[in-house]
Enzyme design. Structure first.
Site, PDB file in Angstrom:
ATOM      1  CG  HIS A  88      -0.460   0.333   2.506  1.00  0.00           C
ATOM      2  ND1 HIS A  88      -0.153  -0.611   3.453  1.00  0.00           N
ATOM      3  CD2 HIS A  88      -0.197   1.533   3.081  1.00  0.00           C
ATOM      4  CE1 HIS A  88       0.283  -0.011   4.553  1.00  0.00           C
ATOM      5  NE2 HIS A  88       0.265   1.296   4.353  1.00  0.00           N
ATOM      6  CG  ASP A 140       0.160  -3.909   2.953  1.00  0.00           C
ATOM      7  OD1 ASP A 140       0.538  -3.400   1.889  1.00  0.00           O
ATOM      8  OD2 ASP A 140      -0.014  -3.259   4.001  1.00  0.00           O
ATOM      9  CB  SER A 239       2.936   2.301   5.932  1.00  0.00           C
ATOM     10  OG  SER A 239       1.644   2.176   6.440  1.00  0.00           O
TER      11      SER A 239
END
Length: 308
Positions: A88, A140, A239
């Site tokens: 992502h 992910d 992230s």
């Protein structure tokens, strides 16, 4: 439900709506060679990392000008040209996948005030997992290839990825330049780190199902981690960064409900589950060979010299 992918990305200084979260605009303008961060965010409940403590930690940034960048994600060096991150981080608004020339990788530092052009690397190629889905952030994981080899030293070097899922109650360390509290805007130029523990994925999944019955935490490709008091966690801006367990990167920072929220551990991509895919995508059969070569090469050279 305020599911928060652990990423902050701003383009043209406008807020963007993701399918499961509104991400605040975080701008980190870094001017070379003496970079002055305008805004920078960090791990919740973390401590200041020492230079060289996390030499595998890198950031992913947008080029905002000739000599400036904007950081929005983290990553892990797993090869001489290879970085592990979250899918992502490279798809969606950022779109590093289609426009790698607009982005860069940086590392070898902890304090963004001390960054220079020598710490920044151009991106050649991005490989997100083909099964990645935005619905539950499944699969992910992504690999980024840089154009030039990383200049390894005591402050920048790779780490092996784990081939085993960490057991419950394993103490691990998460690091990154992410926010100190959910949707925070106050900056910190320091790399932060925090210790968390692996929690039972079934219990974790039950807690998340209270918020959304459609949310599924896959016990094979994901796992959860938190500290006992829920005062430490990764958050927006972290992230793609590493969760280190037993000396290897076992998790990739993925998402969570808000950040450090009681009863809701952070959710990580389980790196071990993607071992086969990583071997093919990274160009490395495994980093174990790299470290073994580094360990035994001096001995081999000595033996060859003696034979002469």
């Amino acid at each position: 439900m305020l599911l928060s992918p652990r990423v902050d990305f701003c383009k043209s200084l406008n807020r963007r709506m993701f399918s499961i979260s509104v991400l605040t605009c975080i701008v980190v303008v870094l001017q070379f060679p003496g970079i002055q961060p305008d805004e920078q965010l960090r791990i919740i409940g973390g401590y200041d990392a020492k230079l060289g403590e996390f030499p595998y930690q890198v950031f992913l940034a947008l080029k905002t000008g000739k000599n400036s960048i904007s950081i929005f994600c983290g990553g892990t060096i797993i090869g001489n040209r290879t970085v592990l991150t979250a899918a992502h981080c490279v798809l969606g608004d950022a779109n590093v996948y289609q426009h790698p020339e607009k982005f860069c990788i940086g590392g070898g530092i902890t304090d963004l005030n001390n960054i220079s052009i020598s710490h920044v690397y151009e991106i050649r190629k991005v490989i997100p997992h083909p099964k990645y889905t935005t619905r539950n952030l499944e699969y992910d994981i992504a690999v980024i290839k840089v154009k030039n080899k990383f200049q390894f030293n005591e402050n920048m070097r790779p780490v092996a990825w784990s081939r085993y899922t960490p057991a419950d109650n394993t103490t691990c360390t998460v690091s990154g330049w992410g926010v100190q509290e959910f949707n925070a805007t106050r900056p910190s130029p320091k790399l932060k780190a925090a210790q968390v523990m692996i929690v039972n994925v079934s219990e974790c999944s039950k807690n998340y199902s209270v918020q959304s019955s459609s949310l599924i935490i896959d016990p094979k490709s994901m796992f959860c981690a938190a500290d006992r008091t829920f005062s430490k966690d990764a958050c927006q801006g972290d992230s793609g960064g590493p969760l280190l367990c037993n000396g290897s990167v076992a998790g990739v920072v993925s998402f969570g409900y808000k950040c450090a929220y009681p009863g809701y551990p952070g959710v990580y991509t389980n790196v071990a589950y993607f071992d086969k895919w990583l071997r093919g995508s990274s160009g490395c059969s495994t980093l174990d060979n790299y470290f073994l070569l580094s360990l035994f090469l001096p001995i081999v050279v000595q033996l060859l010299n003696k034979s002469d």
